[in-house]
Scaffold this motif. Structure first.
Motif, short mmCIF file in Angstrom:
data_model
loop_
_atom_site.label_atom_id
_atom_site.label_comp_id
_atom_site.label_asym_id
_atom_site.label_seq_id
_atom_site.Cartn_x
_atom_site.Cartn_y
_atom_site.Cartn_z
N ASP A 86 0.74 -1.15 -0.01
CA ASP A 86 -0.10 -0.02 -0.12
C ASP A 86 0.83 1.38 -0.19
O ASP A 86 0.28 2.43 0.24
N GLY A 87 2.20 0.95 -0.07
CA GLY A 87 2.95 2.34 -0.36
C GLY A 87 3.89 2.69 1.06
O GLY A 87 4.62 3.36 0.97
N ARG A 88 3.15 2.09 2.17
CA ARG A 88 3.62 2.64 3.33
C ARG A 88 5.12 1.78 3.73
O ARG A 88 5.37 0.82 2.88
N THR A 89 5.49 2.43 4.82
CA THR A 89 6.98 1.80 5.09
C THR A 89 6.95 0.52 6.10
O THR A 89 6.29 0.66 7.20
N GLY A 90 7.83 -0.12 5.81
CA GLY A 90 7.84 -1.54 6.72
C GLY A 90 9.37 -1.84 7.15
O GLY A 90 10.28 -1.43 6.16
N TRP A 91 9.48 -2.82 8.09
CA TRP A 91 10.92 -2.80 8.51
C TRP A 91 10.87 -4.57 8.80
O TRP A 91 10.13 -4.84 9.49
N LEU A 92 12.01 -5.28 8.34
CA LEU A 92 12.23 -6.50 8.65
C LEU A 92 13.60 -6.45 9.66
O LEU A 92 14.29 -6.20 9.47
N ILE A 93 13.05 -7.32 10.70
CA ILE A 93 14.00 -7.60 11.82
C ILE A 93 14.48 -8.97 11.72
O ILE A 93 13.85 -9.90 11.88
N THR A 94 15.88 -8.96 11.43
CA THR A 94 16.42 -10.62 11.27
C THR A 94 17.43 -10.90 12.28
O THR A 94 17.64 -12.22 12.31
N ARG A 95 17.83 -10.09 13.04
CA ARG A 95 18.86 -10.61 14.22
C ARG A 95 18.23 -11.02 15.36
O ARG A 95 17.30 -10.45 15.68
N TYR A 96 18.80 -12.09 15.86
CA TYR A 96 18.09 -12.65 17.33
C TYR A 96 18.00 -11.42 18.39
O TYR A 96 16.74 -11.19 18.83
N GLU A 97 19.06 -10.66 18.44
CA GLU A 97 19.27 -9.64 19.66
C GLU A 97 17.95 -8.61 19.14
O GLU A 97 17.45 -8.13 20.00
N ASP A 98 18.07 -8.22 17.96
CA ASP A 98 17.07 -7.01 17.55
C ASP A 98 15.59 -8.00 17.80
O ASP A 98 14.62 -7.03 18.13
N ALA A 99 15.33 -8.88 17.11
CA ALA A 99 14.08 -9.46 17.35
C ALA A 99 13.63 -9.86 18.71
O ALA A 99 12.69 -9.27 18.85
N ASP A 100 14.47 -10.28 19.76
CA ASP A 100 13.92 -10.35 20.96
C ASP A 100 13.66 -8.90 21.62
O ASP A 100 12.85 -8.94 22.32
N ALA A 101 14.44 -8.05 21.07
CA ALA A 101 14.05 -6.53 21.73
C ALA A 101 12.83 -6.06 21.19
O ALA A 101 12.15 -5.57 22.29
N VAL A 102 12.47 -6.27 19.89
CA VAL A 102 11.53 -5.64 19.48
C VAL A 102 10.18 -6.31 19.94
O VAL A 102 8.94 -5.88 20.34
N LEU A 103 10.23 -7.65 20.23
CA LEU A 103 9.16 -8.52 20.59
C LEU A 103 8.69 -8.07 22.28
O LEU A 103 7.51 -8.41 22.69
N ARG A 104 9.74 -7.70 22.89
CA ARG A 104 9.40 -6.92 24.42
C ARG A 104 9.04 -5.60 24.51
O ARG A 104 9.06 -5.08 25.46
#
Length: 407
Positions: free
Chosen positions: A34-52
């Motif tokens: 739809d033209g909006r911006t998204g971000w893919l998080i692929t490292r474990y440390e970053d993934a763990d941080a985002v999920l919390r």
């Protein structure tokens, strides 16, 4: 690097691409359909941080204005009710923020404790044996259609109190939900079926109101009647979530786990020799070929800096769990399947307040399914080549369409 997470071809072997992303672009900016911006998080440390991280909301109403929501999720009308696919997908605990999340989760939390789930062991074992009895004399089967799908589907529908004759409907509906993830065209095409799904659940709930039974759906209805602030849409959405999450992820755990063993005969033999390894084996299957490839969406509540990247209010954030679970910074030899692996802090069930409520049930079903397969079919083998395997489309789950085996 061109990236299509929803493609079955990509999903056949996504791990080299994930490794490149973790090394070169661990927080990858993408443009959504739809033209909006998204971000893919692929490292474990970053993934763990985002999920919390509570700066990233699960409930779109905490991010967008009413006008913006109207553009993102247009409303359709059916039988005099305003019930959209978006409402059904986003009014349950998985897409709620505090304090609503705690309220919704508390309503069903007690039904999925390890102690209560353990009471289903004999029934799950009986279902597994009944399914294999049906195919035993054939010498071959599609492990997905004949075993991995009907086992968890039977369990969750029995828990909820869904009539047995209605179970086949959920195969179509749940498959469409999975395939529509990350694919707006598919979502639009299946909107009508999602409305039918919602209408079915509404009818089922009304029947349970009139004739309650000793099942989870009746308990949820009784909780609503007792004033626990569960709206009609929330109730429909909660049942929708339990039906989809209650079998789709376990279906993939069983299918992916069986495939992992078939492609690693040394590990299969190790598990046959020592059946007590099944618990660590299941954790390894969850890590090695994660049933859920990406988290459900989160949105930045406001402009925020994360891991050196500037994200803006309304940006979509997607955690690639399958990539995080292969991060060399978090796991020793992550590309190797090891059913004896002890240090296994995988993110297959998520992290933080949205950690999968059904994890104890999925683990138990996986343990019983794989153990029963190996015990009853010790000569289990692929009936096609690995290159002929077909993976299901959609960004959310990682699972096979078919898994032909002989025994």
């Amino acid at each position: 690097m061109e990236l299509n997470l929803a493609s079955p071809t990509f999903k056949a072997n996504p791990y080299p691409t994930f490794a490149t992303l973790r090394e070169q672009e661990p927080i990858r900016r993408i443009t959504l359909p739809d033209g909006r911006t998204g971000w893919l998080i692929t490292r474990y440390e970053d993934a763990d941080a985002v999920l919390r991280d509570q700066r990233f909301a699960k409930d779109v109403r905490h991010v967008f204005t009413k006008e913006e929501l109207g553009q993102l999720f247009p409303v359709s009308q059916q039988a005099g009710q305003q019930l959209t696919g978006a409402a059904m997908l986003n009014r349950h605990m998985l897409s709620a923020d505090p304090p609503d999340h705690a309220r919704l989760r508390a309503l069903i939390n007690l039904s999925f404790t390890p102690r209560l789930v353990e009471q289903w062991r004999e029934r799950i074992q009986a279902i597994a044996d009944e399914l294999l009895d049906t195919v035993q004399d054939r010498g071959e089967m599609d492990l997905i259609d004949d075993f991995a799908f009907p086992l968890p589907m039977t369990v969750i529908t029995e828990m909820l109190g869904v009539p047995p004759e209605d179970r086949t409907k959920f195969r179509l509906w749940s498959s469409e939900v999975v395939e529509a993830s990350g694919n707006p065209e598919t979502f639009e095409r299946t909107r009508g079926d999602m409305l039918l799904f919602g209408a079915y659940l509404h009818t089922l709930i009304e029947e349970k109101r009139k004739q309650p039974a000793e099942d989870l759906l009746s308990k949820l209805i009784q909780a609503e009647a007792a004033g626990d602030s569960l709206s009609e849409v929330e109730l429909i959405s909660m049942v929708f979530l339990l039906l989809i999450a209650g079998h789709e992820t376990t279906l993939n755990l069983i299918g992916n786990g069986a495939l992992a063993l078939l492609e690693h005969p040394d590990q299969m033999e190790k598990l046959k020799r020592d059946p007590e390894l099944i618990k660590t084996a299941i954790e390894e299957f969850l890590r090695y070929q994660s049933p859920v490839m990406t988290s459900t969406q989160r949105w930045a509540r406001q402009d925020v800096e994360f891991a050196g990247q500037q994200m803006h209010r309304g940006d979509s954030v997607l955690v690639v769990l399958a990539s995080a679970n292969h991060d060399t910074e978090a796991f020793h030899d992550p590309e190797e399947l090891d059913v004896t692996r002890q240090e296994n802090r995988h993110l297959a069930f998520g992290k933080g307040i949205h950690y999968c409520l059904g994890a104890p049930l999925a683990r138990l079903e996986g343990q019983i399914a794989i153990s029963t397969l190996l015990r009853r079919m010790p000569n289990l083998r692929l009936n096609i080549t690995s290159e002929q395997l077909l993976w299901r489309p959609g960004t959310l789950l990682l699972g096979l369409s078919k898994l032909p085996v002989a025994f």
